[in-house]
Scaffold this motif. Structure first.
Motif, PDB file in Angstrom:
ATOM      1  N   ALA A   1      -7.870   8.986  -0.618  1.00 22.65           N
ATOM      2  CA  ALA A   1      -8.657   8.947  -1.859  1.00 22.65           C
ATOM      3  C   ALA A   1      -7.890   9.531  -3.043  1.00 22.65           C
ATOM      4  CB  ALA A   1      -9.971   9.691  -1.655  1.00 22.65           C
ATOM      5  N   LEU A   2      -6.860  10.354  -2.741  1.00 21.96           N
ATOM      6  CA  LEU A   2      -6.125  11.030  -3.819  1.00 21.96           C
ATOM      7  C   LEU A   2      -4.867  10.269  -4.236  1.00 21.96           C
ATOM      8  CD1 LEU A   2      -6.299  14.656  -2.344  1.00 21.96           C
ATOM      9  CD2 LEU A   2      -7.517  13.819  -4.362  1.00 21.96           C
ATOM     10  N   ALA A   3      -4.511   9.244  -3.456  1.00 20.38           N
ATOM     11  CA  ALA A   3      -3.235   8.556  -3.699  1.00 20.38           C
ATOM     12  C   ALA A   3      -3.353   7.573  -4.861  1.00 20.38           C
ATOM     13  CB  ALA A   3      -2.810   7.830  -2.418  1.00 20.38           C
ATOM     14  N   LEU A   4      -2.576   7.811  -5.890  1.00 23.06           N
ATOM     15  CA  LEU A   4      -2.615   6.959  -7.083  1.00 23.06           C
ATOM     16  C   LEU A   4      -1.621   5.812  -6.961  1.00 23.06           C
ATOM     17  CD1 LEU A   4      -2.685   9.853  -9.701  1.00 23.06           C
ATOM     18  CD2 LEU A   4      -4.598   8.351  -9.080  1.00 23.06           C
TER      19      LEU A   4
ATOM     20  N   ALA B   1       3.794  -2.417   4.376  1.00 17.25           N
ATOM     21  CA  ALA B   1       2.418  -2.854   4.126  1.00 17.25           C
ATOM     22  C   ALA B   1       2.144  -4.169   4.858  1.00 17.25           C
ATOM     23  CB  ALA B   1       2.178  -3.001   2.627  1.00 17.25           C
ATOM     24  N   GLU B   2       3.111  -5.089   4.787  1.00 12.31           N
ATOM     25  CA  GLU B   2       2.941  -6.382   5.486  1.00 12.31           C
ATOM     26  C   GLU B   2       2.756  -6.186   6.984  1.00 12.31           C
ATOM     27  OE1 GLU B   2       6.464  -8.643   4.558  1.00 12.31           O
ATOM     28  OE2 GLU B   2       5.862  -8.766   2.440  1.00 12.31           O
ATOM     29  N   GLN B   3       3.470  -5.210   7.536  1.00 12.10           N
ATOM     30  CA  GLN B   3       3.366  -4.981   8.990  1.00 12.10           C
ATOM     31  C   GLN B   3       2.185  -4.091   9.356  1.00 12.10           C
ATOM     32  OE1 GLN B   3       7.055  -4.170  11.058  1.00 12.10           O
ATOM     33  NE2 GLN B   3       8.160  -5.783   9.983  1.00 12.10           N
TER      34      GLN B   3
ATOM     35  N   ALA C   1       0.962  -2.425  -4.866  1.00 14.04           N
ATOM     36  CA  ALA C   1      -0.295  -2.796  -5.510  1.00 14.04           C
ATOM     37  C   ALA C   1      -1.149  -3.622  -4.560  1.00 14.04           C
ATOM     38  CB  ALA C   1      -0.011  -3.586  -6.785  1.00 14.04           C
ATOM     39  N   GLY C   2      -2.410  -3.264  -4.461  1.00 16.68           N
ATOM     40  CA  GLY C   2      -3.345  -4.036  -3.653  1.00 16.68           C
ATOM     41  C   GLY C   2      -3.286  -3.770  -2.158  1.00 16.68           C
ATOM     42  N   ALA C   3      -2.372  -2.877  -1.721  1.00 18.95           N
ATOM     43  CA  ALA C   3      -2.273  -2.576  -0.287  1.00 18.95           C
ATOM     44  C   ALA C   3      -2.809  -1.168  -0.012  1.00 18.95           C
ATOM     45  CB  ALA C   3      -0.827  -2.680   0.183  1.00 18.95           C
ATOM     46  N   ASP C   4      -3.274  -0.958   1.215  1.00 15.40           N
ATOM     47  CA  ASP C   4      -3.824   0.350   1.589  1.00 15.40           C
ATOM     48  C   ASP C   4      -2.741   1.372   1.915  1.00 15.40           C
ATOM     49  OD1 ASP C   4      -6.429  -0.489   1.320  1.00 15.40           O
ATOM     50  OD2 ASP C   4      -6.609  -1.145   3.410  1.00 15.40           O
TER      51      ASP C   4
END
Ligand code: ZN
Length: 308
Positions: A295-298, A154-156, A186-189
């Motif tokens: 949109a489906l990823a929890l 996520a950071e990269q 949490a909080g990352a795409d």
């Protein structure tokens, strides 16, 4: 809305069939996890490479079927075969990362992992001329032992990872992981899209490629992917390796018997099986699949708790 499966069979023309992810883990015959105890990394440069020849066979097979896919490639391979990487990209396929030299994630710390994937990405982007936004861990080695791995991705700035096998296997596996796309940080795409499993009598079985696909009759895989598409209503993620279509590859005599059985069985029938597979379903690049699953990823904390 649940997907329905048409009894007419191949649904490549159907608007309802999910777009499945077609992926190739680009590494050579001597880089597989099963042989790492008998082939030293230091000897790789002296071994006959087959990966370029095999990737060209795969490119022809994909082109004949009119499908695009994702090539998760080792930095080590891209450094030696940049023209091959450019050919793959020029044909409309996605270039993604398989790390530098197939070190499994749980053998690295967070810092070494960050360096490994940054080094691979630089070479892959340079060779392919396109941005790398996807990552697959060698031997699906992101699991409960490596909570930092998704954070580093996520950071990269990666969009997706397809690095988890939500099953227990003798070499890998993360039993508690969800079967379908989830948000590990949490909080990352970033989303994680696990390799496909099928549920049989309440138990998960590997169904996304590897030995499952090569060793068992093709209709077993076809059934499993249909199950995922129609019963679960989700896309399947399928993977294979260039060496799996290469019966002429050198034999590693000193490897453990079980590894040899898994590695060398059915190499001659693999290409014909793949030709059926790519025609029987709708396939596309993993980045396309990832975009559709966002949109489906929890969040992981909800899905992991539920499965525990
Ligand atoms: Zn691999």
């Amino acid at each position: 809305m649940p997907m329905t499966w048409s009894s007419a069979g191949p649904s490549s023309g159907s608007a309802q069939a999910p777009l499945n992810g077609l992926s190739v883990d680009v590494e050579d015959w001597f880089q597989v996890g099963a042989f790492e105890t008998v082939i030293d990394r230091g000897d790789w440069d002296g071994l006959p490479c087959r990966v370029e020849r095999n990737c060209d066979v795969i490119l022809r097979l994909f082109d004949d079927a009119g499908v695009k896919g994702t090539f998760f490639t080792l930095g080590w391979v891209a450094q030696r075969y940049p023209a091959m990487i450019r050919r793959i990209a020029d044909e409309g396929h996605e270039i993604a990362s398989h790390g530098w030299d197939h070190a499994r994630v749980f053998t690295l710390g967070a810092t070494a992992f960050a360096e490994d994937i940054a080094r691979a990405r630089a070479v892959l982007e340079d060779a392919g001329g396109q941005r790398v936004t996807g990552y697959r861990a060698p031997s699906f080695s992101i699991d409960a032992r490596t909570p930092w791995a998704h954070e580093v991705l996520a950071e990269q700035g990666y969009a997706y990872s397809s690095s988890v096998a939500p099953i227990v296997h003798d070499h890998y596996g993360w039993r508690e992981a969800p079967r379908f796309a989830f948000r590990p940080v949490a909080g990352a795409d970033l989303i994680e899209i696990p390799v496909t499993t099928a549920e049989v009598a309440g138990r998960r079985m590997a169904a996304g490629g590897g030995g499952f696909f090569r060793l068992l009759p093709y209709p077993v895989s076809r059934w499993a992917i249909r199950q995922v598409n129609s019963v679960d209503g989700r896309p399947a993620v399928f993977y294979f390796h260039p060496w799996e279509i290469d019966p002429e590859q050198p034999r590693v005599a000193s490897a453990p018997l079980r590894s040899k059985f898994r590695h060398y069985t059915n190499l001659t029938v693999m290409a014909a099986k793949l030709e059926r597979l790519v025609r029987d379903f709708r396939w596309g690049r993993m980045d396309e699949l990832a975009a559709g699953q966002m949109a489906l990823a929890l969040p992981a904390d909800t899905v992991l708790e539920k499965a525990a």
